[in-house]
Design a protein around this motif. Structure first.
Motif, short mmCIF file in Angstrom:
data_model
loop_
_atom_site.label_atom_id
_atom_site.label_comp_id
_atom_site.label_asym_id
_atom_site.label_seq_id
_atom_site.Cartn_x
_atom_site.Cartn_y
_atom_site.Cartn_z
N UNK A 44 2.96 -8.53 13.28
CA UNK A 44 2.72 -9.72 12.45
C UNK A 44 3.76 -9.87 11.35
N UNK A 45 4.39 -8.77 10.96
CA UNK A 45 5.38 -8.83 9.89
C UNK A 45 6.78 -9.18 10.41
N UNK A 46 7.11 -8.77 11.63
CA UNK A 46 8.49 -8.87 12.08
C UNK A 46 8.72 -9.88 13.20
N UNK A 47 7.69 -10.25 13.94
CA UNK A 47 7.86 -11.21 15.03
C UNK A 47 7.47 -12.60 14.52
N UNK A 58 1.06 -10.62 2.16
CA UNK A 58 0.95 -9.48 1.26
C UNK A 58 -0.18 -8.55 1.69
N UNK A 59 -1.27 -9.11 2.19
CA UNK A 59 -2.38 -8.29 2.67
C UNK A 59 -1.97 -7.49 3.90
N UNK A 60 -1.23 -8.13 4.80
CA UNK A 60 -0.76 -7.43 6.00
C UNK A 60 0.16 -6.28 5.62
N UNK A 61 1.03 -6.51 4.65
CA UNK A 61 1.93 -5.46 4.17
C UNK A 61 1.14 -4.29 3.60
N UNK A 63 -2.00 -3.42 4.26
CA UNK A 63 -2.70 -2.72 5.34
C UNK A 63 -1.73 -1.84 6.12
N UNK A 64 -0.54 -2.36 6.40
CA UNK A 64 0.47 -1.60 7.13
C UNK A 64 0.87 -0.34 6.36
N UNK A 65 1.08 -0.48 5.07
CA UNK A 65 1.51 0.66 4.25
C UNK A 65 0.44 1.75 4.20
N UNK A 66 -0.77 1.37 3.89
CA UNK A 66 -1.82 2.38 3.72
C UNK A 66 -2.24 2.99 5.05
N UNK A 67 -2.18 2.20 6.10
CA UNK A 67 -2.49 2.76 7.42
C UNK A 67 -1.43 3.77 7.84
N UNK A 68 -0.15 3.43 7.58
CA UNK A 68 0.92 4.37 7.89
C UNK A 68 0.81 5.65 7.08
N UNK A 69 0.42 5.50 5.82
CA UNK A 69 0.25 6.69 4.98
C UNK A 69 -0.89 7.57 5.48
N UNK A 70 -1.91 6.96 6.06
CA UNK A 70 -3.07 7.72 6.55
C UNK A 70 -2.88 8.26 7.96
N UNK A 138 9.00 7.92 10.45
CA UNK A 138 8.48 6.62 10.03
C UNK A 138 7.81 6.72 8.66
N UNK A 139 7.09 7.82 8.44
CA UNK A 139 6.42 8.00 7.14
C UNK A 139 7.45 8.14 6.03
N UNK A 140 8.49 8.96 6.26
CA UNK A 140 9.51 9.16 5.23
C UNK A 140 10.28 7.89 4.93
N UNK A 141 10.74 7.19 5.95
CA UNK A 141 11.50 5.96 5.72
C UNK A 141 10.60 4.87 5.13
N UNK A 142 9.35 4.84 5.53
CA UNK A 142 8.43 3.86 4.97
C UNK A 142 8.21 4.07 3.48
N UNK A 143 8.10 5.33 3.07
CA UNK A 143 7.92 5.62 1.65
C UNK A 143 9.15 5.21 0.84
#
Length: 214
Positions: A44-47, A58-61, A63-70, A138-143
């Motif tokens: 949803x963010x890139x396509x 902003x909500x999708x971002x 959700x993506x961040x916290x889900x990736x962190x978890x 992915x976690x490291x680059x995402x952070x």
């Protein structure tokens, strides 16, 4: 007569063997759900076609961040299980039979005798290792992309490049993993219920010596 029929049915009942513990199954399910949310929100963010369907970017971002962190949490929590720790040890151990399995796979040789495997075959071991490494990257680059003030711009630019392309690769590999699972109902049953048929185990994993489930 009925007793004889009942006895015949009992003899023909497939023997099932224990493959995964409840902790392992829940760790797999939790990881699958989190990974699915990560992939969906990334789409949803890139396509552009999907991005137009979402009004609250902003909500999708978030959700993506916290889900990736978890994402690592299910496996980390599952480490309390002795069965999960034992299987991780098996996944990290390659032997001569794994090289034989890979050579047969490259030749598309599907004969069971050409693909010796223990509880996990070489393909599953490679997938597990690659997925674990990709998740950490992915976690490291995402952070680095999230906390922009902690790293230089060149680092964040490189992290964005790696994160985006690795995400695409991860999506392709996940699609292959799901496709393989859809083609093997007994493997799916093992992850769903924890047990598989002994006949399947002997054919697909001849070097594995499980105990009977019943």
């Amino acid at each position: 007569m009925n007793r004889r029929l009942d006895a015949g049915r009992t003899l023909r009942t497939p023997v099932r063997v224990r493959r995964f513990s409840p902790a392992e199954r829940w760790a797999h399910r939790g990881t699958a759900v989190l990974m699915g949310v990560c992939v969906l929100t990334a789409a949803f963010l890139y396509i552009p076609v999907f991005a137009q369907l979402v009004g609250r970017r902003a909500l999708v971002v978030a959700v993506h961040r916290w889900t990736g962190l978890a994402l690592p949490v299910p496996v980390l929590a599952g480490l309390a299980s002795r069965a999960l720790r034992a299987d991780l040890g098996l996944l990290n151990r390659f032997g001569p039979h794994d090289r034989r399995w890979l050579r047969a796979a490259l030749r598309r040789d599907r004969r069971p005798s050409s693909r010796p495997a223990g509880k996990f075959n070489a393909g599953q071991k490679l997938y597990a290792a690659w997925s674990a490494g990709a998740t950490l990257v992915m976690l490291g680059t995402g952070l680095m992309m999230w906390f922009t003030g902690l790293t230089p711009l060149v680092w964040r630019t490189s992290a964005t490049f790696v994160h985006d392309w690795l995400a695409l690769t991860l999506g392709i590999v996940l699609a292959g993993h799901i496709g393989m699972a859809l083609g093997d109902p007994e493997a799916r049953r093992g992850m769903r219920t924890g047990s598989v048929g002994r006949d399947w185990a002997e054919q697909e994993h001849p070097l594995w010596r499980p105990s009977s489930d019943r």
